[in-house]
Design a protein around this motif. Structure first.
Motif, PDB file in Angstrom:
ATOM      1  N   ALA A 232       0.887  -1.077   0.031  1.00  8.77           N
ATOM      2  CA  ALA A 232       0.000   0.125   0.115  1.00  8.77           C
ATOM      3  C   ALA A 232       0.774   1.255   0.153  1.00  8.77           C
ATOM      4  N   VAL A 233       0.356   2.206  -0.707  1.00  8.34           N
ATOM      5  CA  VAL A 233       1.141   3.642  -0.781  1.00  8.34           C
ATOM      6  C   VAL A 233       0.466   4.664   0.435  1.00  8.34           C
ATOM      7  N   PHE A 234       1.202   5.244   1.105  1.00  4.96           N
ATOM      8  CA  PHE A 234       0.805   6.177   1.991  1.00  4.96           C
ATOM      9  C   PHE A 234       1.625   7.469   1.848  1.00  4.96           C
ATOM     10  N   LYS A 235       0.859   8.499   2.005  1.00  3.94           N
ATOM     11  CA  LYS A 235       1.609   9.710   2.042  1.00  3.94           C
ATOM     12  C   LYS A 235       2.789   9.814   3.273  1.00  3.94           C
ATOM     13  N   VAL A 236       3.684  10.234   3.433  1.00  4.48           N
ATOM     14  CA  VAL A 236       4.826  10.060   4.300  1.00  4.48           C
ATOM     15  C   VAL A 236       4.402  10.544   5.636  1.00  4.48           C
ATOM     16  N   ILE A 237       3.483  11.513   5.745  1.00  6.16           N
ATOM     17  CA  ILE A 237       2.705  12.057   6.965  1.00  6.16           C
ATOM     18  C   ILE A 237       1.232  11.571   6.586  1.00  6.16           C
ATOM     19  N   SER A 238       1.085  10.687   7.322  1.00  9.48           N
ATOM     20  CA  SER A 238      -0.462  10.153   7.033  1.00  9.48           C
ATOM     21  C   SER A 238      -1.418  10.050   8.687  1.00  9.48           C
ATOM     22  N   GLY A 239      -2.442   9.976   8.615  1.00 13.38           N
ATOM     23  CA  GLY A 239      -3.480   9.801   9.705  1.00 13.38           C
ATOM     24  C   GLY A 239      -3.769   8.484   9.943  1.00 13.38           C
ATOM     25  N   HIS A 240      -3.901   7.945  11.141  1.00 13.26           N
ATOM     26  CA  HIS A 240      -4.182   6.641  11.318  1.00 13.26           C
ATOM     27  C   HIS A 240      -5.222   5.888  10.657  1.00 13.26           C
ATOM     28  N   ARG A 241      -6.241   6.969  10.209  1.00 15.20           N
ATOM     29  CA  ARG A 241      -7.299   6.398   9.330  1.00 15.20           C
ATOM     30  C   ARG A 241      -6.785   5.845   7.988  1.00 15.20           C
ATOM     31  N   ASP A 242      -5.847   6.257   7.657  1.00 19.02           N
ATOM     32  CA  ASP A 242      -5.257   5.967   6.164  1.00 19.02           C
ATOM     33  C   ASP A 242      -4.911   4.565   6.267  1.00 19.02           C
ATOM     34  N   GLY A 243      -4.673   3.663   7.302  1.00 15.89           N
ATOM     35  CA  GLY A 243      -4.070   2.465   7.582  1.00 15.89           C
ATOM     36  C   GLY A 243      -5.092   1.507   8.269  1.00 15.89           C
ATOM     37  N   PHE A 244      -6.084   2.014   9.100  1.00 17.16           N
ATOM     38  CA  PHE A 244      -7.011   1.270   9.958  1.00 17.16           C
ATOM     39  C   PHE A 244      -8.452   1.860   9.774  1.00 17.16           C
ATOM     40  N   PHE A 245      -9.553   1.145  10.142  1.00 17.68           N
ATOM     41  CA  PHE A 245     -10.642   1.591  10.129  1.00 17.68           C
ATOM     42  C   PHE A 245     -11.057   2.320  11.252  1.00 17.68           C
ATOM     43  N   THR A 246     -11.061   3.595  11.427  1.00 17.22           N
ATOM     44  CA  THR A 246     -11.056   4.604  12.538  1.00 17.22           C
ATOM     45  C   THR A 246     -11.171   5.802  11.918  1.00 17.22           C
ATOM     46  N   ASP A 247     -11.706   6.931  12.612  1.00 18.56           N
ATOM     47  CA  ASP A 247     -11.835   8.334  12.464  1.00 18.56           C
ATOM     48  C   ASP A 247     -10.598   8.997  12.869  1.00 18.56           C
ATOM     49  N   CYS A 248      -9.909   8.207  13.442  1.00 21.88           N
ATOM     50  CA  CYS A 248      -8.291   8.764  14.170  1.00 21.88           C
ATOM     51  C   CYS A 248      -7.515   9.409  13.211  1.00 21.88           C
ATOM     52  N   PRO A 249      -7.135  10.583  13.152  1.00 22.31           N
ATOM     53  CA  PRO A 249      -6.853  11.680  14.378  1.00 22.31           C
ATOM     54  C   PRO A 249      -8.014  12.454  14.378  1.00 22.31           C
ATOM     55  N   GLY A 250      -9.166  12.208  13.924  1.00 27.47           N
ATOM     56  CA  GLY A 250     -10.339  13.058  14.029  1.00 27.47           C
ATOM     57  C   GLY A 250     -10.247  14.046  12.514  1.00 27.47           C
ATOM     58  N   ARG A 251     -11.529  14.460  12.146  1.00 25.28           N
ATOM     59  CA  ARG A 251     -11.535  15.253  10.856  1.00 25.28           C
ATOM     60  C   ARG A 251     -10.912  16.671  10.868  1.00 25.28           C
ATOM     61  N   ALA A 252     -10.725  17.275  12.044  1.00 28.92           N
ATOM     62  CA  ALA A 252     -10.313  18.766  12.230  1.00 28.92           C
ATOM     63  C   ALA A 252      -8.729  18.583  12.158  1.00 28.92           C
TER      64      ALA A 252
END
Length: 271
Positions: A232-252
């Protein structure tokens, strides 16, 4: 213990690869814890000019790549926030390097006073060890709303310690937890944003990684967004939600990631 190879794809298209041991599990916490000897070699002759930039192999060729680094920000050590080292597992696992930052939140609320944070982190630490069985606090670093950076998982702040923060993607990643809760409409403190950028710029600079680039990782768990073994390709700085089923770190907070990437790149001296 299995291993895998992860490659980081920078803005210049340079791939960096490495192999390291993995953790089998890790996830966002949602419970509301209150928180050589011999003769010396001859000295080389002085170079006639500046030292050339570091050359890295790319598809069998050598390409010159500028080395971008950033200063280490101030970090509150485990000793300073009062970590009970008798609680944690003593075996620390390391990756090849940190090439990806995964941003989390702690779900502990936003109305805390920054003087309360050491106690909050001690509670999180205890919960992660005793209740979750993660052997130590899951995150590599934590940051409060005042912009103070705290050392998380043990093993050395400058080393690529493998945490337990993102199911399937703990290798070559650094878990950073923003202390608080950040749903849509929440104002994320600028001091916190600035601290995340400074920490990311420094840590990614140790591997020459561009905060604006992308990283290829291979999942180690079917519980992640990607089946085990899938690339899988991720942005170098990503959010938890990019790799797992969660809203983390929150939309804001997630919506501030473009700003954080750009700021971290500027801190590294990139244009």
């Amino acid at each position: 213990m299995r291993s895998f190879q992860a490659a980081s794809i920078g803005a210049a298209g340079v791939a960096l690869a490495g192999t390291a041991a993995l953790t089998a599990w890790g996830a966002h916490i949602t419970t509301p814890y209150a928180s050589v000897r011999g003769e010396a070699p001859p000295r080389p002759s002085p170079l006639p000019g500046p030292v050339p930039p570091m050359a890295l192999p790319v598809s069998g060729l050598a390409r010159s790549v500028p080395l971008y680094t950033a200063p280490q920000p101030d970090i509150i050590t485990r000793a300073r926030w009062g970590a009970d080292e008798s609680l944690r597992d003593k075996g620390t696992r390391y990756a090849d390097a940190v090439r990806t930052v995964v941003l989390h939140h702690t779900d502990t609320g936003n109305a805390y006073d920054c003087s309360q944070v050491p106690g909050m982190i001690r509670n999180l630490y205890t919960g992660h060890v005793k209740d979750r069985g993660w052997g130590d606090i899951a995150y590599n670093f934590l940051i409060d709303k005042c912009g103070t950076i705290y050392e998380g998982r043990a093993g050395g702040i400058e080393r690529p310690v493998i945490g337990a923060h993102t199911v399937g993607f703990n290798n070559e990643t650094m878990g950073v937890a923003a202390i608080g809760t950040f749903p849509a409409g929440t104002t994320v403190p600028q001091d916190m944003i600035d601290a995340i950028a400074k920490l990311s710029a420094w840590k990614l600079g140790l591997s020459g990684t561009d905060p604006r680039g992308h990283t290829r990782l291979i999942s180690t768990s079917d519980a992640s967004r990607y089946h085990k073994g899938r690339s899988a390709v991720f942005k170098v700085i990503s959010g938890h939600r990019d790799g797992f089923f969660t809203d983390c770190p929150g939309r804001a907070l997630y919506d501030r990631l473009p700003e954080i990437r750009a700021q971290a790149a500027r801190i590294q001296g990139r244009r």
